[in-house]
Structure formats: C-alpha cells, structure tokens
Design a protein around this motif. Structure first.
Motif, mmCIF file in Angstrom:
data_model
loop_
_atom_site.group_PDB
_atom_site.id
_atom_site.type_symbol
_atom_site.label_atom_id
_atom_site.label_comp_id
_atom_site.label_asym_id
_atom_site.label_seq_id
_atom_site.Cartn_x
_atom_site.Cartn_y
_atom_site.Cartn_z
ATOM 1 N N ASP A 49 40.487 36.699 56.320
ATOM 2 C CA ASP A 49 40.868 35.432 55.891
ATOM 3 C C ASP A 49 42.451 35.006 55.445
ATOM 4 N N TYR A 50 41.922 35.840 53.705
ATOM 5 C CA TYR A 50 43.081 35.212 53.408
ATOM 6 C C TYR A 50 44.181 36.302 53.819
ATOM 7 N N ARG A 51 43.705 37.756 54.073
ATOM 8 C CA ARG A 51 45.010 38.198 54.535
ATOM 9 C C ARG A 51 45.773 37.989 55.940
ATOM 10 N N ASN A 52 44.985 37.450 56.249
ATOM 11 C CA ASN A 52 45.766 36.464 57.701
ATOM 12 C C ASN A 52 46.498 34.810 57.029
ATOM 13 N N ALA A 53 45.963 34.546 55.613
ATOM 14 C CA ALA A 53 46.787 33.376 55.523
ATOM 15 C C ALA A 53 48.085 34.112 54.520
ATOM 16 N N GLY A 54 48.543 35.424 54.669
ATOM 17 C CA GLY A 54 49.132 36.031 54.247
ATOM 18 C C GLY A 54 49.827 36.736 52.762
ATOM 19 N N TYR A 55 47.982 36.298 51.680
ATOM 20 C CA TYR A 55 48.164 37.203 50.913
ATOM 21 C C TYR A 55 47.590 38.593 51.113
ATOM 22 N N GLU A 56 48.098 39.149 49.275
ATOM 23 C CA GLU A 56 47.612 40.991 49.550
ATOM 24 C C GLU A 56 46.593 40.590 49.080
ATOM 25 N N VAL A 57 45.344 41.465 49.307
ATOM 26 C CA VAL A 57 43.093 41.304 48.736
ATOM 27 C C VAL A 57 43.608 42.716 48.389
ATOM 28 N N ILE A 58 42.831 43.005 47.527
ATOM 29 C CA ILE A 58 42.306 43.618 46.905
ATOM 30 C C ILE A 58 40.794 44.191 46.248
ATOM 31 N N LEU A 59 39.982 44.867 46.506
ATOM 32 C CA LEU A 59 38.338 44.655 46.249
ATOM 33 C C LEU A 59 38.385 45.240 45.561
ATOM 34 N N ALA A 60 37.956 45.269 44.396
ATOM 35 C CA ALA A 60 37.975 46.499 43.349
ATOM 36 C C ALA A 60 36.602 46.117 42.214
ATOM 37 N N SER A 61 36.856 47.382 41.013
ATOM 38 C CA SER A 61 35.595 47.617 41.145
ATOM 39 C C SER A 61 35.644 47.931 38.991
ATOM 40 N N SER A 62 35.199 48.043 38.199
ATOM 41 C CA SER A 62 35.776 48.270 36.661
ATOM 42 C C SER A 62 34.946 49.326 36.544
ATOM 43 N N GLU A 63 33.766 49.295 36.783
ATOM 44 C CA GLU A 63 32.611 49.899 36.448
ATOM 45 C C GLU A 63 33.029 51.584 37.603
ATOM 46 N N THR A 64 32.956 51.613 38.686
ATOM 47 C CA THR A 64 33.301 52.311 40.035
ATOM 48 C C THR A 64 34.838 53.103 39.720
ATOM 49 N N LEU A 65 35.413 52.081 39.154
ATOM 50 C CA LEU A 65 37.456 52.433 39.321
ATOM 51 C C LEU A 65 37.538 51.861 40.672
ATOM 52 N N GLU A 66 36.543 51.496 41.584
ATOM 53 C CA GLU A 66 36.778 51.846 42.941
ATOM 54 C C GLU A 66 37.804 50.210 43.619
ATOM 55 N N GLY A 67 39.383 50.515 43.804
ATOM 56 C CA GLY A 67 40.498 50.070 43.748
ATOM 57 C C GLY A 67 41.691 49.822 43.129
ATOM 58 N N LEU A 68 41.623 50.778 41.796
ATOM 59 C CA LEU A 68 42.647 50.527 40.976
ATOM 60 C C LEU A 68 44.046 51.226 42.122
ATOM 61 N N GLU A 69 43.518 52.032 41.743
ATOM 62 C CA GLU A 69 45.017 52.990 42.748
ATOM 63 C C GLU A 69 45.808 52.243 43.739
#
Length: 293
Positions: free
Chosen positions: A130-150
């Motif tokens: 929904d937020y991407r369709n509204a024009g925003y960049e969205v990143i899903l991340a985890s500080s534990e697994t490091l998902e999304g940091l790259e």
C-alpha cells in the motif's frame, strides 16, 4: 575563518567536524540574543585556538530544520517502525509521514523486527505494498538476522539521514547492526507502559559507510500538527494529492464536497480506506487546534 558541520550537541557544547578534525565549541552570546540556536547538521563558521576551546561565529542558512528531533539540513528521514513490540501502527506512521512531507524531507519507511512475526508477514507485506503504491520506498528489516540491511545501505550514502520513530522500535539496534562497533545502548519494551524506554538522550550524527551521516535521535510517541493548515494537509498525502487534481472544486478537502475524486478513489479501492480515515482524523485535529496568536 574555518567552517564545518555540527555533528553533536551535548550539555551546551557543539562538536564541529571540520578540516582540522572535531572541535568542541560553544555558541556566541549573540545567538541567544537573536534567538538562533545552533543545531546538529548546521554548517557553521567557527574560531578555535585548540580542539576544546572553540566558538561558533556564524550559522549558515538552513535548507530545513526539525523541532523534534532538533536537527537541520536533513536529506531524508528513515521512519523506523517495528512489526511487533510495539505493534505496527499505520496511524502513527501516517502521522510521521505528514510531518516529514510538510518539512520537504524525503521519507523512507523501514519496518524492523520482522523476524519476530509468528504468523508470517502476509498482512505486513500488504501494508508495504500500500505504501509503495502511495509512492514511498519501504524496506522490511531485522537487526537480528540482518535481513534488509543491504537494501538500506545505498539510501544512506552521501546523505544526512535522521532515524525517527516511536520509542522501542529498534532504531539504535538497527544502527548497531549497520555499524557494530557503535555499541549504542538499547532497551526493550516496558510491558507496564506498553511502549519503549528512551535510550537515546541527545542528537548525534554517526558515519555509516563511506559518506553517509545518520542521526540517532531520542524516540517520541506523540507528534502534533502545530504548523499545518487544513488546506495544506492534502499535499502531505502524495496518493491523495495526485488524485485530488481530478476533484471538481479547487481547494476540495475531500470530506463533504460533491464530486470528490478522492472519495471516489477510496470507494474504488485506489486509496486504502485506513489512509483516508487517518487523513480525515488529522484534518479534524487541525481544525480543532486552538488558534495561534
């Protein structure tokens, strides 16, 4: 006269990064007289006989500034929201987005703690879409697994970014994951209060990567629309603003006006209903605000 950038403000001292390194400075009395308060992020001129005895002589013109957190010349705001603990809130996210948009700062949404979701991320993925369709960049991340940091690193290079969000969402943990040697203090959720404990007590610019500067800022859980006028709120919702050009009446507030393209888009599913409800709630809040004198 040497010039530099304020990278930290603490206990009446300003730490200025210049060609000679970091200089500890005080503000001149003329700033207090003229009601000018140097902010982290300010480009300044200073005088210093040594690295601990400097004075800021001039604050250069700012391109923007925020009150909470107190920081200037921000290129983008990384709005950090957790998937759980505390639970993801579209109402609070939209409140942050409105204030960032009003200050002409580019927002990026980063949803943390996705590793803690027990029932999968289906609902969260829908919100992200929904937020991407509204024009925003969205990143899903985890500080534990490091998902999304790259995915996050490229957005930080060459910019001053402010990490902002509700207390306890993991801003400091995310910064620690981006730059482990920082060892920033973190704290969990207060289950009695249902929100995070504040762990960041001052604003400081931290180098991330080769050329990125990131501000870890004190968390806060309430934001008020003290400056925004009813007719300006439309421009703080990019998805609503785009469709509002098709409204029959100029200055349409999208509540009770006839032939409103925004209301039609909500009914057709083009704008998420919760976004529109937040818009109406914020509009009423602004209308109910006590007039400033």
């Amino acid at each position: 006269m040497p010039e530099g950038k304020i990278i930290k403000a603490l206990s009446g001292f300003y730490y200025v990064l210049g060609k000679e390194g970091i200089i500890q400075c005080r503000g001149r009395g003329v700033f207090r007289k003229n009601k000018v308060t140097p902010l982290v992020g300010d480009e300044v001129s200073y005088q210093a006989e040594n690295e601990t005895d400097g004075y800021i002589m001039e604050v250069k013109e700012r391109k923007n500034e925020l009150v909470r957190p107190p920081i200037a010349n921000v290129d983008q705001a990384i709005l950090v929201f957790s998937a759980v603990e505390p639970d993801f809130s579209t109402a609070l996210l939209d409140r942050f987005l409105v204030l960032v948009e009003y200050n002409h700062i580019r927002p990026l949404i980063c949803i943390t703690k996705v590793d803690l979701l027990d029932g999968g991320i289906g609902k969260l993925e829908q919100y992200a879409a929904d937020y991407r369709n509204a024009g925003y960049e969205v990143i899903l991340a985890s500080s534990e697994t490091l998902e999304g940091l790259e995915d996050l690193y490229p957005y930080l290079e060459g910019k001053i970014s402010v990490f902002a969000g509700q207390s306890g969402v993991g801003k400091s943990s995310l910064l620690n994951a981006l730059r482990p040697e920082l060892e920033l203090k973190t704290s969990g959720i207060s289950h009695h209060l249902g929100r995070g404990r504040h762990t960041t007590r001052h604003v400081e610019l931290i180098k991330i990567g080769d050329s990125g500067l990131v501000a870890d800022t004190p968390g806060f859980s309430s934001l008020e629309f003290t400056e925004i006028e009813p007719t300006e709120l439309n421009f703080c919702f990019p998805d609503i603003e785009q469709i509002s050009e098709e409204c029959k009446f100029r200055g349409c507030l999208h509540v009770s006006e006839p032939k409103c393209a925004v209301k039609a888009a909500v009914e057709a599913g083009g704008i998420p209903e919760y976004r529109y409800e937040h818009y109406k709630d914020f509009l009423q809040e602004i209308k109910d605000r006590k007039p400033r004198y």
